[in-house]
Each structure stands twice: as C-alpha cells, then as structure tokens.
Design a protein around this motif. Structure first.
Motif, PDB file in Angstrom:
ATOM      1  N   ARG A   1     -25.517  -9.382 -54.496  1.00  0.00           N
ATOM      2  CA  ARG A   1     -24.404  -9.322 -55.087  1.00  0.00           C
ATOM      3  C   ARG A   1     -24.239  -7.581 -55.624  1.00  0.00           C
ATOM      4  O   ARG A   1     -23.351  -6.901 -55.219  1.00  0.00           O
ATOM      5  CB  ARG A   1     -23.845 -10.003 -56.272  1.00  0.00           C
ATOM      6  CG  ARG A   1     -22.566  -9.651 -57.006  1.00  0.00           C
ATOM      7  CD  ARG A   1     -22.156 -10.650 -57.846  1.00  0.00           C
ATOM      8  NE  ARG A   1     -20.782 -10.013 -58.734  1.00  0.00           N
ATOM      9  CZ  ARG A   1     -19.775 -10.213 -58.129  1.00  0.00           C
ATOM     10  NH1 ARG A   1     -19.550 -10.701 -57.231  1.00  0.00           N
ATOM     11  NH2 ARG A   1     -18.694  -9.680 -59.005  1.00  0.00           N
TER      12      ARG A   1
ATOM     13  N   VAL B   1     -21.570  -5.077 -54.307  1.00  0.00           N
ATOM     14  CA  VAL B   1     -20.526  -4.134 -55.305  1.00  0.00           C
ATOM     15  C   VAL B   1     -20.851  -2.791 -55.388  1.00  0.00           C
ATOM     16  O   VAL B   1     -20.046  -1.997 -55.397  1.00  0.00           O
ATOM     17  CB  VAL B   1     -20.976  -4.877 -56.942  1.00  0.00           C
ATOM     18  CG1 VAL B   1     -20.213  -3.987 -57.776  1.00  0.00           C
ATOM     19  CG2 VAL B   1     -20.492  -6.454 -56.993  1.00  0.00           C
TER      20      VAL B   1
ATOM     21  N   PRO C   1     -16.166  -9.771 -54.943  1.00  0.00           N
ATOM     22  CA  PRO C   1     -16.562  -8.290 -55.034  1.00  0.00           C
ATOM     23  C   PRO C   1     -15.671  -7.486 -54.235  1.00  0.00           C
ATOM     24  O   PRO C   1     -15.745  -6.299 -54.523  1.00  0.00           O
ATOM     25  CB  PRO C   1     -18.026  -8.309 -54.344  1.00  0.00           C
ATOM     26  CG  PRO C   1     -18.014  -9.526 -53.458  1.00  0.00           C
ATOM     27  CD  PRO C   1     -17.204 -10.552 -54.126  1.00  0.00           C
TER      28      PRO C   1
END
Length: 488
Positions: free
Chosen positions: A109, A113, A427
């Motif tokens: 993640r 991001v 995201p």
C-alpha cells in the motif's frame, strides 16, 4: 455444600433475519444486494448479523455504525476475507485491495500511495488525460455533425475514455499498439469483476462447494480470465524489459514498478516480482475503468432529468472557462457547483454500493453488539447515502444540499463513503475524482444536451443493473442528443 457453576453470559450479537436450513441468510441478498440489505435494515437495525452458510457476516447501514467500524475499530476490522476469485486473479493476494492485513499489505500500500497515486504522479499523467478527453469530445462532435439531432451512446463514449486513459498510464501505449481493442479490453475487465463478485459456492460450503462451482462453469471461467489477463500483463512487462524499447518521456505505471524491483530498497517485506506488478495492475483496471465511467454516466443521467441543474452547471463552467476551448486541471477548483454535482452523484449512485468486504481480526463492539473474529463485514454505503435520518429528500438529486456543508467524500465523514475510510480507503481517490470532475466539466462545457425526441425527463430509465459486477452500473445505456456549443 453444592458447588456453584458459573455460566458465561450470552453474547450480545446483532439482530438477525430468520435463517433457512443449510444456506442461512444467503437467499436474502437478492439480485441487488445493497437494496435488499437496506430494506432489511429498516426492520432489523443498522447493525445486522447474517449467516452465509458457515460464514458469519455483519452488515453496517448507518453512518454512526460505519464510524465505529471504519474509524474507532479500524485496526480490529481491516483485514480481508479469503475470497477464491480474488486469490486466483491476484496471484494469492499480492495486490493492495484484496490482500489480508499484515506487513506485506502495509508495504504494498505504501508503494501505491507514494509511487503510483500521489498527487504529483496523478498530475504527471495530465497530458494523457487531456488527450483522451479531447478524443472523446471530438468523437461526440463527429457524431453530432454527421447525425444532427440523433442521440449518442454516452455510456459507450465514457467507458472508452476511461479505458483508454487507464490503459495508457499503465502501459505507456494506446490500444492500437496491442492485441486489444477497447471493447475486448472492457469485456475482460467486466469478466474479471464478475469472477470476483459472483457467488462462489466453495466459500460457503466447504468440501462440497467446489463441485457446484465446477458444474456451474465458474472455475473454468475464472481460469480463462486469469490466463487472458496473465498473458497480456506478462507480454507488456516483457516489452518494458526490452532494452531496445522506445520509451516515452513520461514513466508509466509499469516503468515505476520495474524501477522499484530493480532498486528493492526501503520497502521492507514487499520484495517485488513481476507477479506483484501484475496484481497491482489488476487493481488499477478494476478500480479505475468502471468506477469513473459509471459515476460520470449516473451524473449525466441525473442532469438530463434535471435540466435546470444542468443549465446552472453549464453556466458556471462556460462563464469561468470562456472561449479557452476546454477545461483543464487548473480550472477544476474554480468550478464549485460542479463539485457539488459530483458529491451528490457519489451520494446517490456510489459505483461500489457495498464497500469491499472486511474481515474482523479481533473481538470488538459496534452499537453495543459483539463482533467476533473472522466475521465478514459489509458496509452499505448506498443505504447510508439514502438514509432519511441524514438526508432530506434522500432519493432526490439535489446538489445544493452540499452548499455550505463540511461533508466530503475523503473518508472523514461517514455519511458519504464512496471510497471507503480508514486503512482500507481507496488509494486512487485523487485520480478517480480528478477524472470524473474533468470528464463531466468538458461534457458540460462542450455540448448542450437534451433527451431524444419524444422522451420526457420522467421516461429516463434510472434502474440499476443487477449482475455479478463489483460496481453498480445503469441498467440501460445513457443516450442523449449533443449539440456543439459555440465556445468549444
């Protein structure tokens, strides 16, 4: 003296609709689960317990309960259930959307991001987005010139735009440079969604469910979709690894991920391989193609039903843009009424009516009810967006309701959750909203729109499509008549 036997207090579980033998509450989900669950919540409350054969599931249908789950108990409820379709298509959960909570998910993640969906990265793709918007506007203009007063299929045009845009930023090439055309690509994306979103007997009936999935052809369809996606992704990755490849000035998503693989520094557990790249690409397609197009389609449909709202939006965009010829990213923050329209579309027609299911990690309480570990949690954002306790005239499209309101869709206001909230918030929220705002702004700036001859506003079909997709599309294509505006 008799020995006292202490009894454990009964667990205070959420209320549950009556169950059937063997299948539990599976039959109550209906062809449009978000609608069925919303109706049931009116009787059983905003926190309901369902038994999906051997899987306990809690459905959340109020902003207060959603805040408890997604903010107060975010950490205790932020994993993902083991879904068979997701496991296969994401190379055993190597993606960010379906990966269970843990060190790997945190690292992948972080990559998404920081490296893929940051504001700087999204803005770097702006020239590609503007090109694809221009292509869409020119295509509609040609239709308008060749067939005046005849409707154009806006559903087809908007899906073509989002598919082309996502394709180019991911692969650095257009459809013309591959074995795919837009229709074939969209069919594959839709098939992947159906594979993930459809009923899988093996998830609810251990030991015997696989027989049902085999007889229904689900396993065969899943293998076919996986093979098609894997072959295509691998081919494009191999082309990027070719030292003789002609590279564009702007890095695409594969370039960025390959660079991280080469450096392999600073990302802890996420030691990337080509499988990780392909899993992340799958998330981009499922999260980027359908959702943005669907939101714009619903937005234009609602505006067609409310000509006064459309006129107000067109006056705003045309007064601010003047004779520039198109709306660009630098103009968007000036278009305040357009932003109200986008918020109201997110409220009334969230592309994902049920957030991707969570799985509880440990025991916690919501509204006083106990949620056990390994419970599947569904948040009905469609229902929350139509809750009369929150919204006046909840079924009406009224952008002005957000005027002078602090409510936003970025995960901090639980009345409006199109992208989710907490650790599992989407995201790609900035990329998605930017695409929707620019797409709608240019359609409103460039054309005057009306319904086909003989059709009244009340005749426009606003039914939702019942199907296996993860996203919620309009049941019938949106056909409107465009007339080129003088400025554009």
């Amino acid at each position: 003296m008799k020995r006292r036997i202490s009894k454990k207090p009964n667990k205070n579980l959420p209320p549950s609709p009556p169950k059937l033998p063997l299948i539990g509450n599976l039959h109550q989900f209906g062809s449009l689960p978000h609608q069925s669950l919303w109706e049931l919540s009116k009787k059983y409350g905003p926190v309901m317990l369902f038994q999906l054969r051997n899987v306990p599931a809690v459905v959340i249908s109020s902003a207060e309960a959603a805040k408890e789950v997604l903010k107060v108990h975010d950490l205790e409820s932020c994993s993902r259930p083991p879904l068979h379709g997701a496991r296969k298509l994401t190379y055993n959960y190597l993606d960010v959307a379906f990966s269970p909570y843990g060190e790997y998910w945190r690292e992948i993640r972080k990559i998404c991001v920081v490296e893929l969906f940051s504001m700087k990265r999204v803005q770097s793709f702006e020239s590609i987005r503007e090109e694809e918007i221009t292509n869409m506007i020119n295509s509609i203009s040609r239709h308008s010139l060749s067939s005046p007063n005849s409707p154009v299929d806006l559903t087809e045009k908007l899906f073509a735009f989002t598919a082309s845009f996502i394709f180019r930023i991911a692969f650095g090439t257009s459809f013309e440079g591959t074995d795919f055309n837009r229709n074939k690509f969209y069919e594959l994306v839709h098939a992947a969604e159906a594979t993930m979103g459809g009923f899988c007997a093996a998830e609810y009936f251990p030991y015997v469910g696989w027989i049902v999935d085999w007889l229904s052809g689900l396993n065969r369809r899943r293998e076919k979709v996986f093979h098609q996606l894997d072959s295509f992704f691998q081919k494009v990755v191999d082309e990027h690894l070719n030292p003789g490849r002609t590279k564009s000035q702007q890095d695409d998503i594969i370039d960025v991920l390959l660079k991280i693989i080469k450096e392999q520094s600073g990302f802890g557990a996420a030691m990337l391989t080509e499988k990780n790249i392909k899993a992340v690409l799958l998330n981009m397609f499922l999260g980027g193609v359908d959702t943005s197009a669907i939101t714009m389609i619903w937005g234009m449909a609602e505006l067609a039903k409310k000509p006064s709202v459309m006129k107000k939006a067109q006056e705003e965009v045309r007064n601010i843009i003047g004779n520039k010829g198109s709306v660009t990213l630098n103009d968007i923050d000036k278009l305040q009424y357009l932003k109200l329209i986008v918020k109201e579309t997110f409220r009334l027609h969230p592309a994902g009516p049920l957030l991707l299911p969570r799985e509880s990690i440990s025991r916690f309480e919501v509204n006083g009810y106990e949620i056990e570990p390994k419970t599947l949690i569904q948040v009905n954002v469609w229902g929350i967006g139509r809750d009369p306790k929150i919204w006046t005239d909840p079924d009406e499209f009224i952008p002005e309701r957000f005027m002078d309101s602090a409510i936003d869709f970025k995960g901090q206001h639980f009345e409006l959750l199109p992208f989710g909230s907490g650790r599992r918030i989407c995201p790609g929220i900035y990329m998605g909203t930017t695409t929707v705002e620019l797409g709608l702004a240019n359609l409103l700036y460039s054309f005057d729109w009306k319904l086909p001859d003989g059709m009244k506003e009340e005749d426009l079909n606003m039914e939702e499509s019942a199907g296996l997709s993860l996203s919620l599309s309009k049941r019938t294509p949106l056909e409107l008549v465009p007339k080129k505006h003088l400025f554009a």
